[in-house]
Motif scaffolding. Structure first.
Motif, PDB file in Angstrom:
ATOM      1  N   ALA A  97       0.855  -1.192   0.000  1.00  0.00           N
ATOM      2  CA  ALA A  97       0.000   0.000   0.000  1.00  0.00           C
ATOM      3  C   ALA A  97       0.887   1.236   0.000  1.00  0.00           C
ATOM      4  O   ALA A  97       1.965   1.239   0.597  1.00  0.00           O
ATOM      5  CB  ALA A  97      -0.911  -0.012   1.219  1.00  0.00           C
ATOM      6  N   ARG A  99       0.749   4.609   1.350  1.00  0.00           N
ATOM      7  CA  ARG A  99       0.091   5.541   2.254  1.00  0.00           C
ATOM      8  C   ARG A  99       0.714   6.914   2.144  1.00  0.00           C
ATOM      9  O   ARG A  99       1.936   7.026   2.029  1.00  0.00           O
ATOM     10  CB  ARG A  99       0.205   5.038   3.705  1.00  0.00           C
ATOM     11  CG  ARG A  99      -0.170   3.582   3.911  1.00  0.00           C
ATOM     12  CD  ARG A  99      -1.634   3.355   3.674  1.00  0.00           C
ATOM     13  NE  ARG A  99      -2.014   1.989   4.043  1.00  0.00           N
ATOM     14  CZ  ARG A  99      -3.150   1.405   3.710  1.00  0.00           C
ATOM     15  NH1 ARG A  99      -4.030   2.079   2.996  1.00  0.00           N
ATOM     16  NH2 ARG A  99      -3.412   0.167   4.069  1.00  0.00           N
ATOM     17  N   PRO A 100      -0.063   8.009   2.166  1.00  0.00           N
ATOM     18  CA  PRO A 100      -1.524   8.083   2.323  1.00  0.00           C
ATOM     19  C   PRO A 100      -2.277   8.089   0.990  1.00  0.00           C
ATOM     20  O   PRO A 100      -3.463   8.378   0.976  1.00  0.00           O
ATOM     21  CB  PRO A 100      -1.695   9.411   3.044  1.00  0.00           C
ATOM     22  CG  PRO A 100      -0.601  10.267   2.483  1.00  0.00           C
ATOM     23  CD  PRO A 100       0.560   9.349   2.226  1.00  0.00           C
ATOM     24  N   ARG A 102      -4.155   6.612  -2.361  1.00  0.00           N
ATOM     25  CA  ARG A 102      -5.108   5.512  -2.518  1.00  0.00           C
ATOM     26  C   ARG A 102      -4.655   4.651  -3.684  1.00  0.00           C
ATOM     27  O   ARG A 102      -4.578   5.093  -4.827  1.00  0.00           O
ATOM     28  CB  ARG A 102      -6.507   6.062  -2.778  1.00  0.00           C
ATOM     29  CG  ARG A 102      -7.041   6.939  -1.650  1.00  0.00           C
ATOM     30  CD  ARG A 102      -8.459   7.397  -1.933  1.00  0.00           C
ATOM     31  NE  ARG A 102      -9.388   6.273  -2.026  1.00  0.00           N
ATOM     32  CZ  ARG A 102     -10.682   6.403  -2.297  1.00  0.00           C
ATOM     33  NH1 ARG A 102     -11.186   7.615  -2.520  1.00  0.00           N
ATOM     34  NH2 ARG A 102     -11.458   5.349  -2.356  1.00  0.00           N
ATOM     35  N   SER A 104      -2.241   0.765  -4.750  1.00  0.00           N
ATOM     36  CA  SER A 104      -1.181  -0.163  -4.359  1.00  0.00           C
ATOM     37  C   SER A 104      -0.035  -0.094  -5.352  1.00  0.00           C
ATOM     38  O   SER A 104      -0.213   0.240  -6.529  1.00  0.00           O
ATOM     39  CB  SER A 104      -1.719  -1.596  -4.292  1.00  0.00           C
ATOM     40  OG  SER A 104      -2.755  -1.704  -3.328  1.00  0.00           O
ATOM     41  N   CYS A 153      10.804  -0.764   2.999  1.00  0.00           N
ATOM     42  CA  CYS A 153       9.726   0.146   3.405  1.00  0.00           C
ATOM     43  C   CYS A 153      10.249   1.220   4.349  1.00  0.00           C
ATOM     44  O   CYS A 153       9.869   2.395   4.250  1.00  0.00           O
ATOM     45  CB  CYS A 153       8.601  -0.650   4.062  1.00  0.00           C
ATOM     46  SG  CYS A 153       7.699  -1.741   2.926  1.00  0.00           S
ATOM     47  N   GLU A 167       4.703   6.421   2.403  1.00  0.00           N
ATOM     48  CA  GLU A 167       5.210   5.214   3.042  1.00  0.00           C
ATOM     49  C   GLU A 167       4.667   3.987   2.331  1.00  0.00           C
ATOM     50  O   GLU A 167       3.540   3.991   1.828  1.00  0.00           O
ATOM     51  CB  GLU A 167       4.809   5.163   4.527  1.00  0.00           C
ATOM     52  CG  GLU A 167       5.373   6.303   5.359  1.00  0.00           C
ATOM     53  CD  GLU A 167       4.965   6.198   6.815  1.00  0.00           C
ATOM     54  OE1 GLU A 167       4.202   5.262   7.146  1.00  0.00           O
ATOM     55  OE2 GLU A 167       5.385   7.047   7.613  1.00  0.00           O
ATOM     56  N   GLU A 169       3.582   0.051   2.719  1.00  0.00           N
ATOM     57  CA  GLU A 169       3.101  -0.880   3.750  1.00  0.00           C
ATOM     58  C   GLU A 169       2.802  -2.227   3.099  1.00  0.00           C
ATOM     59  O   GLU A 169       1.972  -2.312   2.188  1.00  0.00           O
ATOM     60  CB  GLU A 169       1.847  -0.319   4.429  1.00  0.00           C
ATOM     61  CG  GLU A 169       1.291  -1.216   5.523  1.00  0.00           C
ATOM     62  CD  GLU A 169       0.046  -0.632   6.151  1.00  0.00           C
ATOM     63  OE1 GLU A 169      -0.853  -1.422   6.508  1.00  0.00           O
ATOM     64  OE2 GLU A 169      -0.050   0.617   6.279  1.00  0.00           O
ATOM     65  N   GLN A 171       1.366  -5.693   2.058  1.00  0.00           N
ATOM     66  CA  GLN A 171       0.023  -6.267   2.114  1.00  0.00           C
ATOM     67  C   GLN A 171       0.037  -7.781   1.906  1.00  0.00           C
ATOM     68  O   GLN A 171      -0.476  -8.523   2.733  1.00  0.00           O
ATOM     69  CB  GLN A 171      -0.883  -5.599   1.064  1.00  0.00           C
ATOM     70  CG  GLN A 171      -1.215  -4.149   1.391  1.00  0.00           C
ATOM     71  CD  GLN A 171      -2.193  -3.528   0.413  1.00  0.00           C
ATOM     72  OE1 GLN A 171      -2.132  -3.763  -0.793  1.00  0.00           O
ATOM     73  NE2 GLN A 171      -3.108  -2.721   0.925  1.00  0.00           N
TER      74      GLN A 171
END
Length: 325
Positions: A97, A99-100, A102, A104, A153, A167, A169, A171
């Motif tokens: 993901a 972030r922030p 929207r 992938s 990451c 960032e 993240e 999944q």
């Protein structure tokens, strides 16, 4: 109230007005214009990749206890299907993901890189390449991949620090490209490739981000002035730190503090002595800020202070190399 021209009726409009409305509603659109826009140089993203290369160099050294050789390829803008077609086999697909934002992204780890890391972690000489073709990654290799992703990451967030709080993240992991649908085959993606070598063993780590996900920050990616300003800020901070460290200051140490009443002070006459009780620990200060805990004595027939402890703190008013980012 203005009069309505006679040429304008309830069901008709002047020919000139109709033409102007038609021109405003109909616009030419070049389907290739977006691709030309995306393929422009991205100085900010290039700066991020340079930071990432430095951070990964030190991070992989701490991870594998062996000095890696890292080279980063130029940013590649291509369609998602083209990106998948250039990948060797086998590879480890890892969806992350962003972030922030929207959406992938995708981190692809070559099997050759996994083999090189396993060899380095288990004390190999960096000459033996394990065969992974025709089988899945073993639990040990999966564990190494997870640790490598955690490192990536962490360092990727550091590379974006001060630019945008982006960032990665983790999944999930996949073994085949058909299970990874971060973008449509015809959509444009931005790919960054890090070539990593440990001795004779080498492999690649690829970061793929769909352009549609990065679209909210596209002005930042193309901002040459912002990238230059960030580089200028680093030079300014470095120069300012050197100048501050070279500045001369006055160090003050209070050896004793006698207490006298006003009457005792007025009763004193020439030749009287003021008794001093020297403390066992003396604090040396700069402009009222304690910096050293010392003992008082002599050195080479000169009065001197011996520094026993530095009284530094982590507060913002301290300026030093460890506090400059």
């Amino acid at each position: 109230m203005e009069d309505i021209p006679e040429s304008v009726t309830a069901g008709a409009m002047p020919d000139e007005a109709v033409e102007r409305m038609a021109e405003a509603m109909v616009r030419d659109h070049d389907l290739a214009s977006q691709e030309r826009l995306v393929r422009r140089p991205m100085p900010t993203l290039e700066l991020v990749n340079e930071r990432l290369q430095r951070h990964m160099d030190s991070g992989l050294f701490q991870f594998a206890r062996r000095t890696p050789e890292i080279t980063i390829e130029p940013i590649a803008v291509q369609r998602y299907s083209e990106f998948l077609a250039t990948l060797p086999t086998p590879v480890s697909f890892n969806v992350v993901a962003m972030r922030p934002l929207r959406g992938s992204g995708l981190v692809v780890c070559d099997a050759t890189l996994v083999s090189a890391l396993v060899d380095a972690l288990y004390g190999g000489a960096g000459t033996l390449q394990a065969t992974i073709e025709g089988r899945d990654f073993s639990p040990t290799e999966q564990r190494v991949i997870q640790r490598l992703l955690a490192l990536l990451c962490t360092e990727y967030a550091k590379a974006w620090k001060g630019i945008y709080p982006l960032e990665l993240e983790f999944q999930r992991s996949e073994s085949h490209a058909r299970f990874v649908n971060i973008a449509a085959p015809a959509e444009l993606v931005i790919a960054t490739t890090l070539n990593i070598a440990f001795g004779e063993l080498r492999g690649a780590l690829r970061i793929c981000m769909p352009w549609a996900v990065l679209d909210p920050v596209r002005d930042m990616l193309y901002g040459a002035q912002q990238a230059d300003a960030l580089a200028e800020d680093r030079r300014w901070v470095t120069q300012l730190t050197r100048e501050i460290q070279a500045a001369e200051i006055t160090l003050t140490a209070e050896l004793a503090r006698p207490e006298l009443s006003v009457g005792e002070l007025l009763a004193m006459k020439p030749g009287d002595f003021i008794p001093l009780e020297r403390a066992s620990r003396i604090v040396a200060a700069v402009d009222g800020t304690p910096v050293f805990a010392c003992h008082y004595g002599t050195h080479n027939t000169r009065y001197a202070l011996r520094i026993d402890e530095c009284l530094r703190s982590d507060s913002a008013h301290w300026i030093g190399g460890s506090h400059v980012h």
